[in-house]
Scaffold this motif. Structure first.
Motif, PDB file in Angstrom:
ATOM      1  N   ILE A 234       0.839  -1.203   0.000  1.00  0.00           N
ATOM      2  CA  ILE A 234       0.000   0.000   0.000  1.00  0.00           C
ATOM      3  C   ILE A 234       0.871   1.250   0.000  1.00  0.00           C
ATOM      4  O   ILE A 234       0.601   2.209  -0.732  1.00  0.00           O
ATOM      5  CB  ILE A 234      -0.964  -0.018   1.205  1.00  0.00           C
ATOM      6  N   VAL A 235       1.933   1.249   0.794  1.00  0.00           N
ATOM      7  CA  VAL A 235       2.843   2.401   0.849  1.00  0.00           C
ATOM      8  C   VAL A 235       3.510   2.618  -0.509  1.00  0.00           C
ATOM      9  O   VAL A 235       3.621   3.757  -0.980  1.00  0.00           O
ATOM     10  CB  VAL A 235       3.894   2.217   1.970  1.00  0.00           C
TER      11      VAL A 235
ATOM     12  N   MET B 154       3.201   5.958  -2.832  1.00  0.00           N
ATOM     13  CA  MET B 154       4.379   6.708  -3.273  1.00  0.00           C
ATOM     14  C   MET B 154       4.389   6.877  -4.794  1.00  0.00           C
ATOM     15  O   MET B 154       4.704   7.963  -5.299  1.00  0.00           O
ATOM     16  CB  MET B 154       5.652   6.003  -2.797  1.00  0.00           C
ATOM     17  N   VAL B 155       4.035   5.837  -5.513  1.00  0.00           N
ATOM     18  CA  VAL B 155       3.986   5.934  -6.981  1.00  0.00           C
ATOM     19  C   VAL B 155       2.914   6.932  -7.404  1.00  0.00           C
ATOM     20  O   VAL B 155       3.145   7.759  -8.290  1.00  0.00           O
ATOM     21  CB  VAL B 155       3.728   4.541  -7.598  1.00  0.00           C
ATOM     22  N   SER B 156       1.752   6.877  -6.756  1.00  0.00           N
ATOM     23  CA  SER B 156       0.670   7.806  -7.087  1.00  0.00           C
ATOM     24  C   SER B 156       1.069   9.253  -6.810  1.00  0.00           C
ATOM     25  O   SER B 156       0.814  10.137  -7.630  1.00  0.00           O
ATOM     26  CB  SER B 156      -0.578   7.467  -6.280  1.00  0.00           C
ATOM     27  N   LEU B 157       1.683   9.487  -5.660  1.00  0.00           N
ATOM     28  CA  LEU B 157       2.091  10.850  -5.331  1.00  0.00           C
ATOM     29  C   LEU B 157       3.178  11.347  -6.281  1.00  0.00           C
ATOM     30  O   LEU B 157       3.196  12.525  -6.639  1.00  0.00           O
ATOM     31  CB  LEU B 157       2.574  10.922  -3.885  1.00  0.00           C
TER      32      LEU B 157
ATOM     33  N   ASP C 269       4.556  15.132 -10.618  1.00  0.00           N
ATOM     34  CA  ASP C 269       5.042  15.458 -11.963  1.00  0.00           C
ATOM     35  C   ASP C 269       4.011  16.269 -12.738  1.00  0.00           C
ATOM     36  O   ASP C 269       4.334  17.254 -13.391  1.00  0.00           O
ATOM     37  CB  ASP C 269       5.375  14.179 -12.737  1.00  0.00           C
ATOM     38  N   GLY C 270       2.757  15.874 -12.636  1.00  0.00           N
ATOM     39  CA  GLY C 270       1.690  16.614 -13.309  1.00  0.00           C
ATOM     40  C   GLY C 270       1.514  17.999 -12.721  1.00  0.00           C
ATOM     41  O   GLY C 270       1.288  18.979 -13.443  1.00  0.00           O
ATOM     42  N   GLY C 271       1.611  18.115 -11.419  1.00  0.00           N
ATOM     43  CA  GLY C 271       1.451  19.409 -10.755  1.00  0.00           C
ATOM     44  C   GLY C 271       2.564  20.380 -11.096  1.00  0.00           C
ATOM     45  O   GLY C 271       2.328  21.566 -11.321  1.00  0.00           O
ATOM     46  N   SER C 272       3.792  19.896 -11.172  1.00  0.00           N
ATOM     47  CA  SER C 272       4.905  20.790 -11.502  1.00  0.00           C
ATOM     48  C   SER C 272       4.796  21.283 -12.942  1.00  0.00           C
ATOM     49  O   SER C 272       5.121  22.426 -13.235  1.00  0.00           O
ATOM     50  CB  SER C 272       6.245  20.091 -11.262  1.00  0.00           C
ATOM     51  N   GLY C 273       4.309  20.420 -13.824  1.00  0.00           N
ATOM     52  CA  GLY C 273       4.083  20.849 -15.211  1.00  0.00           C
ATOM     53  C   GLY C 273       3.002  21.908 -15.289  1.00  0.00           C
ATOM     54  O   GLY C 273       3.118  22.876 -16.048  1.00  0.00           O
ATOM     55  N   LEU C 274       1.962  21.746 -14.499  1.00  0.00           N
ATOM     56  CA  LEU C 274       0.870  22.724 -14.476  1.00  0.00           C
ATOM     57  C   LEU C 274       1.379  24.078 -13.996  1.00  0.00           C
ATOM     58  O   LEU C 274       1.071  25.116 -14.575  1.00  0.00           O
ATOM     59  CB  LEU C 274      -0.250  22.226 -13.564  1.00  0.00           C
ATOM     60  N   TRP C 275       2.181  24.079 -12.922  1.00  0.00           N
ATOM     61  CA  TRP C 275       2.695  25.343 -12.395  1.00  0.00           C
ATOM     62  C   TRP C 275       3.679  25.992 -13.364  1.00  0.00           C
ATOM     63  O   TRP C 275       3.778  27.219 -13.423  1.00  0.00           O
ATOM     64  CB  TRP C 275       3.325  25.162 -11.027  1.00  0.00           C
ATOM     65  N   ALA C 276       4.376  25.204 -14.158  1.00  0.00           N
ATOM     66  CA  ALA C 276       5.272  25.774 -15.174  1.00  0.00           C
ATOM     67  C   ALA C 276       4.464  26.507 -16.238  1.00  0.00           C
ATOM     68  O   ALA C 276       4.850  27.594 -16.693  1.00  0.00           O
ATOM     69  CB  ALA C 276       6.125  24.679 -15.805  1.00  0.00           C
ATOM     70  N   VAL C 277       3.336  25.958 -16.621  1.00  0.00           N
ATOM     71  CA  VAL C 277       2.461  26.615 -17.606  1.00  0.00           C
ATOM     72  C   VAL C 277       1.909  27.911 -17.025  1.00  0.00           C
ATOM     73  O   VAL C 277       1.889  28.948 -17.710  1.00  0.00           O
ATOM     74  CB  VAL C 277       1.308  25.656 -18.024  1.00  0.00           C
ATOM     75  N   VAL C 278       1.478  27.873 -15.770  1.00  0.00           N
ATOM     76  CA  VAL C 278       0.960  29.087 -15.126  1.00  0.00           C
ATOM     77  C   VAL C 278       2.049  30.151 -15.066  1.00  0.00           C
ATOM     78  O   VAL C 278       1.811  31.328 -15.372  1.00  0.00           O
ATOM     79  CB  VAL C 278       0.425  28.765 -13.709  1.00  0.00           C
TER      80      VAL C 278
END
Length: 61
Positions: free
Chosen positions: A29-30, A34-37, A42-51
């Motif tokens: 489960i851990v 960890m893989v999900s987070l 990675d998706g969140g950092s890409g989003l903030w780069a676009v912003v």
């Protein structure tokens, strides 16, 4: 006789095996969390780069 009785009780005792199974389940489960987070990060950092790029473009020089 006492040693034989102790040996049979130890052979029937499966609490240690159950604890190991629970430990393996928790470890899996851990790892999944960890893989999900990592994927979300990675998706969140890409989003903030676009912003950031949009804000830089919109800011007068």
């Amino acid at each position: 006789m006492i040693r034989g009785d102790l040996f049979h009780r130890l052979r029937r005792d499966d609490r240690g095996a159950t604890a190991i199974e629970y430990g393996l389940i928790v470890a899996l489960i851990v790892i999944a969390i960890m893989v999900s987070l990592g994927t979300l990060a990675d998706g969140g950092s890409g989003l903030w780069a676009v912003v950031r790029d949009k804000v830089v473009e919109a800011t007068p020089a």
